[in-house]
Write a protein that holds these residues in place. Structure first.
Motif, short mmCIF file in Angstrom:
data_model
loop_
_atom_site.label_atom_id
_atom_site.label_comp_id
_atom_site.label_asym_id
_atom_site.label_seq_id
_atom_site.Cartn_x
_atom_site.Cartn_y
_atom_site.Cartn_z
N ALA A 1 60.02 -20.29 -38.46
CA ALA A 1 61.14 -19.34 -38.45
C ALA A 1 61.13 -18.43 -37.23
O ALA A 1 62.18 -17.99 -36.75
N TRP B 1 63.43 -18.71 -33.87
CA TRP B 1 64.89 -18.58 -34.01
C TRP B 1 65.62 -18.36 -32.68
O TRP B 1 66.79 -18.71 -32.53
N ASN C 1 65.29 -23.25 -40.95
CA ASN C 1 63.85 -22.95 -40.91
C ASN C 1 63.44 -21.66 -41.62
O ASN C 1 62.28 -21.25 -41.50
N GLN C 2 64.34 -21.03 -42.34
CA GLN C 2 63.99 -19.79 -43.02
C GLN C 2 62.87 -20.02 -44.03
O GLN C 2 62.83 -21.03 -44.72
N GLY C 3 61.93 -19.10 -44.04
CA GLY C 3 60.83 -19.19 -44.98
C GLY C 3 59.73 -20.13 -44.57
O GLY C 3 58.78 -20.34 -45.33
N PHE D 1 67.97 -20.56 -38.03
CA PHE D 1 67.46 -19.80 -39.17
C PHE D 1 67.76 -20.51 -40.49
O PHE D 1 66.90 -20.58 -41.38
N LEU D 2 68.96 -21.06 -40.64
CA LEU D 2 69.34 -21.74 -41.88
C LEU D 2 68.45 -22.96 -42.14
O LEU D 2 68.15 -23.28 -43.29
#
Length: 390
Positions: A122, A125, A116-118, A113-114
């Motif tokens: 995403a 996950w 690939n967030q946004g 998540f860190l």
């Protein structure tokens, strides 16, 4: 610790089937990158079945939704048996693998998540959350009698809980649309299975027939059909007797060989047919690739050992018998072998995007290879060092 005879057979089958899986992966990769690649992909895309019951699907769907449901049936049988009579039968025994599995799911998901967030990636996950039971047990079994049996059981119990978590994640987060009529019929099948269990019906056929209907209704409900395998497994009767073989154990014995030596190899052949293309290696050095590789290779070992350390320090759990923290690190690394389950989740995460699926598969393969090699080396070194200190 209570070690069942069937569990020992399970470990043995995992070792030999793991070797077969490795062979199938190699064959699949070679075929995909040869002149047979297109023909093999066309075979996987060929639809078989009937439109009458809305069961006309590509071969790949029959493998991933149909055959994998049988795989999850066996996983479910393992989980139930361990809860009733094995490693998970008491809180003191069950707490460490359960907590370790939880850490081994949360930390990898957080790492992914860190990175690939946004982004469009995403929704993948859950890819680094999974542990492959067959491969991880195959690698640790290759170390032979040097490995404490308690450590093998810990890894197996962790992987079983991990797979149960993956099933729940699939059911909740990878369901596109729920058809409540089919879901209601699925619930009816579950009720029938529970009644059969309460009536102490022991013949498998009386469970398998409703189980087939459960799979059909679950598949059409929108929830991934593989969960039907686990629900069916929990309805099969078992007991705590060491002399009388239960219906659950009998079914488990019948299914292990076809699952380990037919279904899983077929899944490996069908889902690792990755045609290497320009830019695919570069994908390993993208946030998407980092999320998968670091999630599996580092996230698993960090999460498993961090959560285990906390609970052991709180004196809620204890280390597996005759094991050490260095060995726990090795086991945590082996748990980073995501392979089949991670690939399975990647396929669900990016339906209709074959290029992204291939990038995910390649990253999972690299991460699983790293985790397996380093985990084996750490455990082997730990056992040699421990032997040298005696």
């Amino acid at each position: 610790m209570l070690i069942t005879q069937h569990f020992k057979k399970f470990l043995h089958n995992s070792q030999s089937s793991g070797i077969l899986l490795i062979f199938c992966v190699a064959v699949s990769l070679m075929v995909a990158n040869s002149s047979l690649g297109n023909a093999f992909q066309n075979l996987l895309d060929t639809k078989i079945g009937t439109e009458i019951f809305h069961l006309n699907y590509p071969v790949s769907i029959w493998i991933n939704d149909g055959l994998m449901a049988i795989f999850f049936l066996v996983v479910g049988l393992e989980i139930k048996r361990e809860i009733v009579e094995g490693e998970l039968s008491s809180f003191s025994n069950a707490s460490l693998p359960i907590v370790a599995a939880l850490g081994g799911m949360l930390v990898p998901a957080l790492i992914f998540f860190l990175f690939n967030q946004g982004t469009d990636f995403a929704k993948g996950w859950a890819i680094p959350m999974a542990t492959d039971i067959a491969f991880s047990l195959a690698i640790i079994s290759m170390l032979g009698k040097k490995v404490p049996v308690s450590l093998k059981i810990f890894l197996a119990a962790l992987a079983i809980v991990d797979d149960l978590g993956a099933i729940v994640v699939i059911a909740i987060f990878y369901t596109d649309q729920i058809h409540w009529d089919y879901l209601g019929l699925s619930a009816l099948m579950v009720v029938i299975l529970i009644i059969l269990n309460r009536l102490n019906v022991v013949k498998h056929i009386f469970y398998l027939i409703p189980g087939v209907f459960l799979w059909y209704f679950m598949h059409h409900s929108g929830i991934h059909a593989t969960i039907a395998g686990v629900l069916l497994a929990f309805a099969i009767p078992t007991n705590v007797s060491t002399t009388e073989i239960s219906p659950l154990e009998k079914l488990e014995q019948k299914l292990h060989l076809p699952v380990n030596f037919i279904i899983m190899p077929i899944f490996a052949l069908a889902n690792t047919n990755i045609a290497f293309k320009n830019g695919m290696v570069d994908g390993l050095f993208s946030n998407f690739g980092y999320g998968i590789i670091l999630g599996l290779f580092l996230g698993k070992v960090i999460g498993i050992n961090l959560f285990s350390y906390i609970f052991i320090k709180l004196k809620i759990s204890t280390l597996p018998d005759k094991s050490s923290w260095s060995q726990m690190i090795g086991v945590g690394l082996l748990a980073g072998i995501g392979f089949t389950m991670s690939i399975f989740i990647a396929l669900l995460s990016f339906k209709g995007f074959p290029e992204i699926q291939d990038e995910a598969k390649f990253a999972v393969l690299v991460a699983s290879l790293l985790s397996g090699l380093v985990g084996f080396a750490v455990l082997n070194f730990s056992f040699k060092r421990r032997k040298g200190l005696r």
